[in-house]
Design a protein around this motif. Structure first.
Motif, mmCIF file in Angstrom:
data_model
loop_
_atom_site.group_PDB
_atom_site.id
_atom_site.type_symbol
_atom_site.label_atom_id
_atom_site.label_comp_id
_atom_site.label_asym_id
_atom_site.label_seq_id
_atom_site.Cartn_x
_atom_site.Cartn_y
_atom_site.Cartn_z
ATOM 1 N N ASN A 18 1.747 4.779 -4.287
ATOM 2 C CA ASN A 18 2.790 5.595 -3.882
ATOM 3 C C ASN A 18 2.912 6.636 -5.189
ATOM 4 O O ASN A 18 3.129 6.166 -6.423
ATOM 5 C CB ASN A 18 4.374 5.234 -3.643
ATOM 6 C CG ASN A 18 5.246 6.065 -3.297
ATOM 7 O OD1 ASN A 18 5.039 7.254 -3.599
ATOM 8 N ND2 ASN A 18 6.093 5.676 -2.465
ATOM 9 N N ARG A 19 2.713 7.956 -4.898
ATOM 10 C CA ARG A 19 2.671 8.894 -6.032
ATOM 11 C C ARG A 19 3.944 8.955 -6.909
ATOM 12 O O ARG A 19 4.157 9.153 -7.851
ATOM 13 C CB ARG A 19 2.204 10.411 -5.861
ATOM 14 C CG ARG A 19 0.813 10.445 -5.462
ATOM 15 C CD ARG A 19 0.546 11.847 -5.168
ATOM 16 N NE ARG A 19 1.492 12.793 -4.917
ATOM 17 C CZ ARG A 19 1.561 13.807 -4.431
ATOM 18 N NH1 ARG A 19 0.559 14.339 -3.578
ATOM 19 N NH2 ARG A 19 2.581 14.825 -4.049
ATOM 20 N N ASP A 20 5.127 8.828 -5.959
ATOM 21 C CA ASP A 20 6.504 8.674 -6.798
ATOM 22 C C ASP A 20 6.660 7.518 -7.523
ATOM 23 O O ASP A 20 7.378 7.458 -8.535
ATOM 24 C CB ASP A 20 7.452 8.703 -5.641
ATOM 25 C CG ASP A 20 7.647 9.966 -4.733
ATOM 26 O OD1 ASP A 20 7.160 10.981 -5.324
ATOM 27 O OD2 ASP A 20 7.901 9.978 -3.563
ATOM 28 N N ALA A 22 4.081 6.054 -9.617
ATOM 29 C CA ALA A 22 2.915 6.208 -10.545
ATOM 30 C C ALA A 22 3.358 5.487 -11.839
ATOM 31 O O ALA A 22 2.343 4.876 -12.467
ATOM 32 C CB ALA A 22 2.334 7.542 -10.695
#
Length: 59
Positions: A18-20, A22
């Motif tokens: 999930n990029r959030d 990272a």
């Protein structure tokens, strides 16, 4: 991958995907026993921060 946190705990970690999230890994607490990394009793997956952690072993 096995990492050591700034408070001297060891975790087997994987990316969250999930990029959030990272800045963290999913990790399970482990310990060294007879040359192998094994999960601690009652270990569950938690978020482990990447900052101030060092890689001990890659798989």
């Amino acid at each position: 991958m096995i990492i050591e946190t700034s408070d001297n705990r060891f975790f087997r970690v994987r990316e969250t995907g999930n990029r959030d999230l990272a800045h963290v890994w999913f990790g399970v607490a482990v310990k060294r026993s007879k040359g192998a990394w094994i999960e601690k009793a009652k270990a569950r997956e938690i978020l482990v921060r990447k900052a101030a952690s060092r890689i001990v072993e890659t798989a």
